[in-house]
Design a protein around this motif. Structure first.
Motif, short mmCIF file in Angstrom:
data_model
loop_
_atom_site.label_atom_id
_atom_site.label_comp_id
_atom_site.label_asym_id
_atom_site.label_seq_id
_atom_site.Cartn_x
_atom_site.Cartn_y
_atom_site.Cartn_z
N PRO A 1 41.52 43.15 -24.93
CA PRO A 1 42.13 43.67 -23.71
C PRO A 1 41.36 44.91 -23.24
O PRO A 1 41.08 45.80 -24.03
CB PRO A 1 43.56 44.02 -24.13
N LEU A 2 40.99 44.92 -21.99
CA LEU A 2 40.23 46.05 -21.46
C LEU A 2 41.15 47.10 -20.83
O LEU A 2 41.09 48.27 -21.16
CB LEU A 2 39.20 45.57 -20.43
N SER A 3 41.99 46.65 -19.92
CA SER A 3 42.80 47.61 -19.17
C SER A 3 43.89 48.27 -20.02
O SER A 3 44.18 49.45 -19.84
CB SER A 3 43.43 46.94 -17.95
N SER A 4 44.48 47.55 -20.95
CA SER A 4 45.57 48.14 -21.74
C SER A 4 45.07 49.20 -22.72
O SER A 4 45.87 49.96 -23.26
CB SER A 4 46.33 47.06 -22.49
N ASN A 5 43.78 49.28 -22.95
CA ASN A 5 43.22 50.31 -23.82
C ASN A 5 42.98 51.63 -23.09
O ASN A 5 42.57 52.60 -23.70
CB ASN A 5 41.92 49.84 -24.46
N LEU A 6 43.20 51.65 -21.78
CA LEU A 6 43.01 52.87 -21.00
C LEU A 6 44.37 53.49 -20.70
O LEU A 6 45.27 52.82 -20.19
CB LEU A 6 42.26 52.57 -19.70
N ILE B 1 29.05 25.50 -28.62
CA ILE B 1 29.05 26.21 -27.34
C ILE B 1 29.57 27.62 -27.58
O ILE B 1 30.43 27.85 -28.42
CB ILE B 1 29.93 25.49 -26.28
N ILE B 2 29.01 28.54 -26.84
CA ILE B 2 29.49 29.92 -26.83
C ILE B 2 29.71 30.29 -25.37
O ILE B 2 28.83 30.08 -24.53
CB ILE B 2 28.49 30.89 -27.48
N ALA B 3 30.87 30.82 -25.06
CA ALA B 3 31.18 31.20 -23.68
C ALA B 3 31.94 32.52 -23.68
O ALA B 3 32.69 32.82 -24.61
CB ALA B 3 32.04 30.12 -23.02
N THR B 4 31.72 33.30 -22.65
CA THR B 4 32.43 34.57 -22.47
C THR B 4 33.21 34.50 -21.18
O THR B 4 32.69 34.05 -20.15
CB THR B 4 31.44 35.75 -22.45
N PHE B 5 34.44 34.96 -21.21
CA PHE B 5 35.33 34.91 -20.05
C PHE B 5 35.83 36.31 -19.71
O PHE B 5 36.02 37.14 -20.59
CB PHE B 5 36.56 34.03 -20.35
N LEU B 6 36.07 36.53 -18.44
CA LEU B 6 36.71 37.75 -17.94
C LEU B 6 37.98 37.29 -17.25
O LEU B 6 37.93 36.45 -16.35
CB LEU B 6 35.80 38.51 -16.98
N ASN B 7 39.12 37.82 -17.67
CA ASN B 7 40.40 37.38 -17.15
C ASN B 7 41.13 38.54 -16.48
O ASN B 7 41.14 39.66 -17.01
CB ASN B 7 41.24 36.82 -18.31
N ALA B 8 41.72 38.28 -15.33
CA ALA B 8 42.57 39.27 -14.65
C ALA B 8 43.88 38.58 -14.27
O ALA B 8 43.88 37.50 -13.69
CB ALA B 8 41.88 39.81 -13.40
N SER B 9 45.00 39.18 -14.63
CA SER B 9 46.29 38.61 -14.28
C SER B 9 47.16 39.72 -13.69
O SER B 9 47.12 40.86 -14.09
CB SER B 9 46.96 37.99 -15.52
N MET B 10 47.96 39.32 -12.70
CA MET B 10 48.82 40.26 -11.98
C MET B 10 50.27 40.12 -12.47
O MET B 10 50.74 39.02 -12.69
CB MET B 10 48.79 39.96 -10.47
#
Length: 167
Positions: free
Chosen positions: A128-133, A156-165
């Motif tokens: 989690p990126l935002s909850s650490n701020l 396979i290796i994949a990286t995801f960026l997720n944003a939820s409101m």
């Protein structure tokens, strides 16, 4: 009852230095700074957390009156606070602000198994990126942002960026 942090003013001869932060000290607090207790009169479960902010003492010369012969007015504490706050804001870069606000609160992991492709499976680690701020806790309507890295078979290796409101 809680106060709005923006309505709090520093004590006389002090200025706030930095932003509000959640007090994480103490053994009775969980990973998000919440302390759980039972109400004294009604026996209901409650939680609370303490917000702290660093103070900086103003030098005694800040209240000085300018020379009257120059025609200038008295400096007020508010002008000193505004100037000092503006100087701090200019001198602090965005990266420094993020470094001060970032508090690692954990990560998550998931296992995946496809129902359509019997031989495929994988695992992902989420951060989690935002909850650490800290400042995200003050803005409940902002999106929750996280990232995940997936490792799966067939390879396979994949990286995801997720944003939820929040709804």
């Amino acid at each position: 009852t809680s106060l709005d942090p923006q309505s709090c003013t520093p004590p006389r001869n002090y200025l706030f230095n930095g932003e509000w932060k959640i007090d994480m000290a103490g053994e009775t607090r969980d990973g998000f700074g919440w302390e759980y207790y039972v109400g004294k009169y009604d026996g209901l479960g409650r939680r609370r957390r303490r917000w702290v902010r660093e103070l900086r003492r103003i030098s005694s010369g800040s209240n000085a009156i300018l020379n009257k012969s120059s025609g200038k007015k008295k400096k007020t504490i508010q002008q000193q606070k505004a100037r000092s706050t503006a100087q701090v804001a200019r001198s602090t870069s965005i990266l420094q602000t993020i470094q001060q606000q970032y508090i690692f609160k954990g990560f998550g992991w998931s296992f995946y198994k496809s129902l359509l492709f019997m031989r495929s499976f994988g695992a992902a680690i989420r951060l989690p990126l935002s909850s650490n701020l800290d400042f995200y806790d003050q803005h409940a309507a902002w999106p929750y942002i996280s990232t995940a890295t997936y490792f799966g078979y067939p390879w396979i290796i994949a990286t995801f960026l997720n944003a939820s409101m929040p709804v």
